[in-house]
Design an enzyme around this catalytic site. Sequence first.
Site, PDB file in Angstrom:
ATOM      1  N   CYS A 141       0.711  -1.221  -0.047  1.00 16.79           N
ATOM      2  CA  CYS A 141       0.126   0.062   0.225  1.00 16.79           C
ATOM      3  C   CYS A 141       0.905   1.158   0.008  1.00 16.79           C
ATOM      4  CB  CYS A 141      -0.847   0.070   1.083  1.00 16.79           C
ATOM      5  SG  CYS A 141      -1.968  -1.388   1.248  1.00 16.79           S
ATOM      6  N   HIS A 281      -3.589   6.890   3.356  1.00 21.15           N
ATOM      7  CA  HIS A 281      -4.037   5.435   2.461  1.00 21.15           C
ATOM      8  C   HIS A 281      -5.540   5.022   3.105  1.00 21.15           C
ATOM      9  CE1 HIS A 281      -4.126   1.412   1.258  1.00 21.15           C
ATOM     10  NE2 HIS A 281      -3.832   0.819   2.509  1.00 21.15           N
ATOM     11  N   ASN A 311      -9.959  -0.654   0.149  1.00 18.73           N
ATOM     12  CA  ASN A 311      -8.482  -0.327   0.118  1.00 18.73           C
ATOM     13  C   ASN A 311      -8.015  -0.941  -1.214  1.00 18.73           C
ATOM     14  OD1 ASN A 311      -5.825  -0.878   0.598  1.00 18.73           O
ATOM     15  ND2 ASN A 311      -5.728  -1.690   2.315  1.00 18.73           N
TER      16      ASN A 311
HETATM   17  N1  ACO Z   1     -18.107  -9.662   9.233  1.00 17.13           N
HETATM   18  C1  ACO Z   1     -18.724  -9.895  10.414  1.00 17.13           C
HETATM   19  N2  ACO Z   1     -17.655 -10.407  11.586  1.00 17.13           N
HETATM   20  C2  ACO Z   1     -16.356 -10.200  11.187  1.00 17.13           C
HETATM   21  C3  ACO Z   1     -15.861  -9.792   9.896  1.00 17.13           C
HETATM   22  C4  ACO Z   1     -16.868  -9.535   8.763  1.00 17.13           C
HETATM   23  N3  ACO Z   1     -16.662  -9.133   7.486  1.00 17.13           N
HETATM   24  N4  ACO Z   1     -14.538  -9.895   9.786  1.00 17.13           N
HETATM   25  C5  ACO Z   1     -14.224 -10.385  11.018  1.00 17.13           C
HETATM   26  N5  ACO Z   1     -15.357 -10.652  11.884  1.00 17.13           N
HETATM   27  C6  ACO Z   1     -15.415 -10.940  13.068  1.00 17.13           C
HETATM   28  C7  ACO Z   1     -14.106 -11.579  13.774  1.00 17.13           C
HETATM   29  O1  ACO Z   1     -14.301 -13.086  13.559  1.00 17.13           O
HETATM   30  C8  ACO Z   1     -14.177 -11.448  15.289  1.00 17.13           C
HETATM   31  O2  ACO Z   1     -15.147 -12.104  15.716  1.00 17.13           O
HETATM   32  P1  ACO Z   1     -14.741 -13.002  17.158  1.00 17.13           P
HETATM   33  O3  ACO Z   1     -14.685 -11.849  18.157  1.00 17.13           O
HETATM   34  O4  ACO Z   1     -15.954 -13.832  17.329  1.00 17.13           O
HETATM   35  O5  ACO Z   1     -13.525 -13.753  16.873  1.00 17.13           O
HETATM   36  C9  ACO Z   1     -14.976 -10.061  15.415  1.00 17.13           C
HETATM   37  O6  ACO Z   1     -15.672  -9.630  13.991  1.00 17.13           O
HETATM   38  C10 ACO Z   1     -14.000  -8.769  15.789  1.00 17.13           C
HETATM   39  O7  ACO Z   1     -12.526  -9.020  14.698  1.00 17.13           O
HETATM   40  P2  ACO Z   1     -11.620  -7.857  15.030  1.00 17.13           P
HETATM   41  O8  ACO Z   1     -10.571  -8.543  14.208  1.00 17.13           O
HETATM   42  O9  ACO Z   1     -11.452  -7.671  16.406  1.00 17.13           O
HETATM   43  O10 ACO Z   1     -12.208  -6.586  14.189  1.00 17.13           O
HETATM   44  P3  ACO Z   1     -11.358  -5.282  14.346  1.00 17.13           P
HETATM   45  O11 ACO Z   1     -12.160  -4.310  14.837  1.00 17.13           O
HETATM   46  O12 ACO Z   1      -9.965  -5.329  14.574  1.00 17.13           O
HETATM   47  O13 ACO Z   1     -11.527  -5.023  12.549  1.00 17.13           O
HETATM   48  C11 ACO Z   1     -10.302  -4.920  10.612  1.00 17.13           C
HETATM   49  C12 ACO Z   1     -10.904  -6.094  11.655  1.00 17.13           C
HETATM   50  C13 ACO Z   1     -11.332  -4.285  10.037  1.00 17.13           C
HETATM   51  C14 ACO Z   1      -9.766  -5.968   9.531  1.00 17.13           C
HETATM   52  C15 ACO Z   1      -9.202  -4.003  11.174  1.00 17.13           C
HETATM   53  O14 ACO Z   1      -8.490  -4.946  12.179  1.00 17.13           O
HETATM   54  C16 ACO Z   1      -8.309  -3.393  10.131  1.00 17.13           C
HETATM   55  O15 ACO Z   1      -8.719  -2.565   9.267  1.00 17.13           O
HETATM   56  N6  ACO Z   1      -7.017  -3.722  10.259  1.00 17.13           N
HETATM   57  C17 ACO Z   1      -5.980  -3.126   9.341  1.00 17.13           C
HETATM   58  C18 ACO Z   1      -6.096  -3.468   7.859  1.00 17.13           C
HETATM   59  C19 ACO Z   1      -5.060  -2.652   7.010  1.00 17.13           C
HETATM   60  O16 ACO Z   1      -5.065  -1.429   7.344  1.00 17.13           O
HETATM   61  N7  ACO Z   1      -4.224  -3.094   6.115  1.00 17.13           N
HETATM   62  C20 ACO Z   1      -3.692  -2.241   5.731  1.00 17.13           C
HETATM   63  C21 ACO Z   1      -2.596  -2.759   4.874  1.00 17.13           C
HETATM   64  S1  ACO Z   1      -3.214  -3.793   3.534  1.00 17.13           S
HETATM   65  C22 ACO Z   1      -2.034  -3.862   2.218  1.00 17.13           C
HETATM   66  O17 ACO Z   1      -0.774  -3.494   2.462  1.00 17.13           O
HETATM   67  C23 ACO Z   1      -2.296  -4.848   1.014  1.00 17.13           C
END
Ligand code: ACO
Length: 354
Positions: A141, A281, A311
Site C-alpha cells: 500500500c 491510505h 482498500n
Molecule cells: N463480518 C462480520 N464479522 C467479522 C468480519 C466480517 N466481515 N470479519 C471479522 N469478523 C469478526 C471476527 O471474526 C471477530 O469475531 P470474534 O470476536 O468472534 O472472533 C470480530 O469480528 C472482531 O474482529 P476483529 O479482528 O477484532 O475486528 P477489528 O475491529 O480489528 O476490525 C479489521 C478488523 C477491519 C480488519 C481491522 O483490524 C483493520 O482494518 N485492520 C487493518 C487492515 C489494514 O490497514 N491493512 C493495510 C494494509 S493492506 C496491504 O498492504 C495490502
Amino acid sequence: MTTTQLEKPVAARAVKTVKNPRVKSGFHPRTCAIAGVGAYVPERVLTNADLEKMVETSNEWITTRTGIEERRIAREGEFTSDMAAKAALRAMKAANVKPEEIELIIVATITPDMLFPSPACLVQQKIGARRVPAFDIEAACSGFIFGLEIGQQFIASHTYNTVLVIGAEKLSSIIDWKDRNTCVLFGDGAGAAILQSRSDTHGLLTACMGADGSKAELLSMPAGGSRQPATAESVSKGLHYLRMDGKETFKSAVNAMYSAAQEALRRCEIDISQIKLIIPHQANRRIIDAVGERLGATQDQLFVNLHKYGNTSAASVAIALDEAVQSGRIQRGDLILLVVFGAGLTWGAAVIQW
Ligand code: ACO
C-alpha cells in the site's frame, strides 16, 4: 602488492579519462512537481449487500468497523496493466504529455499481471510510449509514495524530464472470497501521476519512507513465490491468497503513519494547520480518524473516499489524489500531505506543494 595499492592508480586514471555525463547538468537539483494525475476504477460495483450473500457478514459490521460501503471489481480479462494504462492515459492528458515524451515508467503493485514481465513493460506498450526504462516496485500500500520518491530522484538529477508513476492493483485476484476477515476490505483500481520540473511550485518537498521486515508475517501472500512455489497443495490450502492479522496491522498502521507524517512536517518546518488536505491510505476509516486525531487535523483536512473503493493498496492514494484534484479540493500552491502504510511492513509520508 595489496589490492588497495593496485586500485588507487586505476581509480585516479578512471576519474581523469571518463567523462561524467551528469556534469552537463551542473549537479544542481531541481524541483519535481506533479504535472497531472489520472485514475481508473472498473465499472463493476460490489456492495456490502452483495457480500452479505457471499459470507457471514453484515453491512452494519463492515461500515462500522471499516467505513467501506462498496468496492470496484475488475471484469474478467481486465488486468492490472490494463487499469494502469487507463489511469496513465488520463494523467498524461491532464499534464498535456504525449506518449513519446515519457522517459521512465514506474508501476507500484502487489498484483502484477504475472510474476514477470512487469506490468510497467506492458503499460509502456499499451500507452504507446517509446522503449524507455519501465519497472515495477513492490511496497504494497506504500508503493505510490515510494514510486513518487524514486521518480523524483530522476527529475531532480536532470536524468529525465518526464516520469510516469502508477499505483495499480487487481486485489480481487488474490482475495479468498470465502474469508470474511479479508474479502470485505479490498478493491481494484489504478491511479497515475506525471512528474516534471515546474518553475511555479516546489512540488514534492519531502518523502519520509520506512520499513520493518520483522513484521513481514502480519500481512502476506505465502505461496506463489520462490519460498512456496504454486503446487496443488498450496492451492488447496489457499496459500496464494492474501493473509492478514488485522488487529496488529491496525495498531502498527496508526503508529507508523503518525510518525511518518510528523517527520515529513518537521522536515518542511510546517505544522498541520498549514496543510490544505491530508490524503491518507484508504484502508479503514478508523485508522484515518485515529491518525488525523493524533496529528491534530480537522475533519475538513482529511480526504476520504474508501466508502466507494475499499482498500486498493498501491492505487489508493493515487486514486484519492485524482479525486481531490477533480473535485477542486486542491488548488495550485496548496500544501498537501500523503501518508501511507502497507505490507512489509512499509510506510511513508510526503509533503507536496501542488
Ligand atoms: N463480518 C462480520 N464479522 C467479522 C468480519 C466480517 N466481515 N470479519 C471479522 N469478523 C469478526 C471476527 O471474526 C471477530 O469475531 P470474534 O470476536 O468472534 O472472533 C470480530 O469480528 C472482531 O474482529 P476483529 O479482528 O477484532 O475486528 P477489528 O475491529 O480489528 O476490525 C479489521 C478488523 C477491519 C480488519 C481491522 O483490524 C483493520 O482494518 N485492520 C487493518 C487492515 C489494514 O490497514 N491493512 C493495510 C494494509 S493492506 C496491504 O498492504 C495490502
